[in-house]
Design an enzyme around this catalytic site. Sequence first.
Site, mmCIF file in Angstrom:
data_model
loop_
_atom_site.group_PDB
_atom_site.id
_atom_site.type_symbol
_atom_site.label_atom_id
_atom_site.label_comp_id
_atom_site.label_asym_id
_atom_site.label_seq_id
_atom_site.Cartn_x
_atom_site.Cartn_y
_atom_site.Cartn_z
ATOM 1 C CB ALA A 196 -4.519 6.858 -8.647
ATOM 2 C CE LYS A 255 -3.332 10.467 -10.024
ATOM 3 N NZ LYS A 255 -2.245 9.402 -9.892
ATOM 4 C CE1 TYR A 295 -7.115 11.256 -9.656
ATOM 5 C CE2 TYR A 295 -7.680 12.449 -11.563
ATOM 6 C CZ TYR A 295 -7.123 11.248 -11.075
ATOM 7 O OH TYR A 295 -6.457 10.550 -11.974
ATOM 8 C CB THR A 314 -5.144 13.265 -13.986
ATOM 9 O OG1 THR A 314 -6.214 13.879 -14.844
ATOM 10 C CG2 THR A 314 -4.612 14.181 -12.950
ATOM 11 C CG ASP A 322 -1.892 1.050 1.055
ATOM 12 O OD1 ASP A 322 -1.756 1.999 0.705
ATOM 13 O OD2 ASP A 322 -3.199 0.662 1.274
HETATM 14 N N1 LIG Z 1 -8.481 5.991 -15.276
HETATM 15 C C1 LIG Z 1 -8.118 7.437 -16.103
HETATM 16 O O1 LIG Z 1 -8.994 7.759 -16.707
HETATM 17 C C2 LIG Z 1 -6.905 8.107 -15.815
HETATM 18 C C3 LIG Z 1 -6.843 9.153 -16.471
HETATM 19 C C4 LIG Z 1 -5.524 10.063 -16.145
HETATM 20 C C5 LIG Z 1 -4.610 9.576 -15.200
HETATM 21 N N2 LIG Z 1 -4.865 8.269 -14.637
HETATM 22 C C6 LIG Z 1 -3.898 7.973 -13.678
HETATM 23 O O2 LIG Z 1 -3.115 6.823 -14.344
HETATM 24 C C7 LIG Z 1 -3.084 5.732 -13.355
HETATM 25 C C8 LIG Z 1 -3.468 4.343 -13.635
HETATM 26 O O3 LIG Z 1 -5.013 4.567 -13.570
HETATM 27 P P1 LIG Z 1 -5.826 3.136 -13.936
HETATM 28 O O4 LIG Z 1 -6.867 3.526 -14.651
HETATM 29 O O5 LIG Z 1 -4.995 2.044 -14.676
HETATM 30 O O6 LIG Z 1 -6.263 2.834 -12.516
HETATM 31 P P2 LIG Z 1 -6.698 1.579 -11.890
HETATM 32 O O7 LIG Z 1 -7.324 0.566 -12.899
HETATM 33 O O8 LIG Z 1 -7.759 1.803 -10.819
HETATM 34 O O9 LIG Z 1 -5.399 0.847 -11.264
HETATM 35 C C9 LIG Z 1 -5.006 1.350 -10.148
HETATM 36 C C10 LIG Z 1 -4.167 0.419 -9.108
HETATM 37 O O10 LIG Z 1 -3.708 0.797 -7.994
HETATM 38 C C11 LIG Z 1 -4.064 0.125 -6.936
HETATM 39 N N3 LIG Z 1 -4.253 0.888 -5.829
HETATM 40 C C12 LIG Z 1 -5.048 1.938 -5.342
HETATM 41 N N4 LIG Z 1 -4.730 2.172 -4.281
HETATM 42 C C13 LIG Z 1 -3.597 1.822 -4.008
HETATM 43 C C14 LIG Z 1 -2.791 2.255 -2.748
HETATM 44 N N5 LIG Z 1 -3.138 2.966 -1.850
HETATM 45 N N6 LIG Z 1 -1.594 1.343 -2.675
HETATM 46 C C15 LIG Z 1 -1.107 0.570 -3.525
HETATM 47 N N7 LIG Z 1 -1.935 0.342 -4.692
HETATM 48 C C16 LIG Z 1 -3.025 0.952 -4.870
HETATM 49 C C17 LIG Z 1 -5.550 -0.450 -7.381
HETATM 50 O O11 LIG Z 1 -5.787 -1.669 -6.706
HETATM 51 P P3 LIG Z 1 -7.068 -2.035 -6.394
HETATM 52 O O12 LIG Z 1 -8.107 -1.904 -7.324
HETATM 53 O O13 LIG Z 1 -7.285 -3.136 -5.689
HETATM 54 O O14 LIG Z 1 -7.571 -0.841 -4.908
HETATM 55 C C18 LIG Z 1 -5.064 -0.724 -8.664
HETATM 56 O O15 LIG Z 1 -4.426 -2.186 -9.040
HETATM 57 C C19 LIG Z 1 -3.378 6.620 -11.978
HETATM 58 O O16 LIG Z 1 -2.310 7.041 -11.398
HETATM 59 C C20 LIG Z 1 -4.323 7.630 -12.180
HETATM 60 O O17 LIG Z 1 -4.469 8.535 -11.600
HETATM 61 C C21 LIG Z 1 -5.939 7.508 -14.910
#
Ligand SMILES: NC(=O)c1ccc[n+]([C@@H]2O[C@H](COP(=O)([O-])OP(=O)(O)OC[C@H]3O[C@@H](n4cnc5c(N)ncnc54)[C@H](OP(=O)(O)O)[C@@H]3O)[C@@H](O)[C@H]2O)c1
Length: 286
Positions: free
Chosen positions: A57, A129, A125, A98, A33
């Site tokens: 995130a 970030k 958010y 983001t 974590d």
């Molecule tokens: N999704 C979007 O549209 C978007 C847009 C711009 C930027 N981003 C950024 O891109 C990155 C990846 O996004 P994604 O869409 O792939 O997200 P995601 O599918 O939710 O993956 C995030 C991963 O991080 C894990 N996680 C959450 N809290 C944690 C913690 N405290 N410690 C360790 N692991 C943790 C989650 O595990 P659990 O699910 O088991 O909690 C999940 O495996 C993030 O930094 C996000 O802010 C995303």
Amino acid sequence: MRVAIIGSTGQLGQDLMWVFGEEAIGFTHQDLDVTDGVGVASAMHSLRPDWVINTAAFHRVDDCEINPTLAFAVNALGAFNVSRAASSVGAGVVFFSTDYVFGGQDRERDHPYEEGDYPQPLNVYGVSKAAGEQLVMQANARHVVVRSAGLYGTSTSRKGWTFPELMLNKARTDGLVRVVTDQVLSPTFTADLAQKTRELVERDATGVFHLTNAGECSWFEFAQGVFDLAGVEVEIEPIETGEAQRRAHRPSYSALTTVRAEEVRVSPLRSWKEALGAYLQAKGLG
Ligand SMILES: NC(=O)c1ccc[n+]([C@@H]2O[C@H](COP(=O)([O-])OP(=O)(O)OC[C@H]3O[C@@H](n4cnc5c(N)ncnc54)[C@H](OP(=O)(O)O)[C@@H]3O)[C@@H](O)[C@H]2O)c1
């Protein structure tokens, strides 16, 4: 090269695991974590990676408004813990940020944000970030901050659905979708983002990079693209953000472009429509 990937079961995390192959060591949320600074430092000291890629995130934008403590714990302090632990073993760090770090300064904006543009977020958010970006850069001289947007990937994430899947499901069940026309972004396929992230790491790049599929569209146009490419006929009702009744403010325009990728010989990502077609094909939907 040994690469630690934190959040390895997320939608981007799974594509990064695939792109780095045998060089990758994945950490699930259960394994590690990021809010546990001691645990992160101890894991990095045992592993001694060359790079640490942090995808962890708390990114449910409306929930961040209700729980800013958790948003800052994961997105800012958690990012700091990872960056500092990487630095202490001489590793580089990659942090994903983001397009929502932008949007507050210029409501009339109609041209994409570049890496040098000044962040001014509109919601918790985005603020968490933007704070994460600063902390990551301050804690480790070998940092890469990648800003991306509107992610969707072929792997099943705990989120349960991607925007294209949500649209296709709604079309099937309701025969009608309502989508906002007044939020413009650069949606991005995680397979493309993972590949370009690998290229940045291989170039030993440093600094802030915008990595999104090329071009821009509103969520309405994105939905239209999904239905066109999937060959699905459905009624799409254009709506405005106010009608969607969401808790967090969202930028009306947050398309990104890169001037920095070229400086480190990383070519731009393909267009959002081409990437969407590839995603739908890969999912057997196109
Ligand atoms: N999704 C979007 O549209 C978007 C847009 C711009 C930027 N981003 C950024 O891109 C990155 C990846 O996004 P994604 O869409 O792939 O997200 P995601 O599918 O939710 O993956 C995030 C991963 O991080 C894990 N996680 C959450 N809290 C944690 C913690 N405290 N410690 C360790 N692991 C943790 C989650 O595990 P659990 O699910 O088991 O909690 C999940 O495996 C993030 O930094 C996000 O802010 C995303």
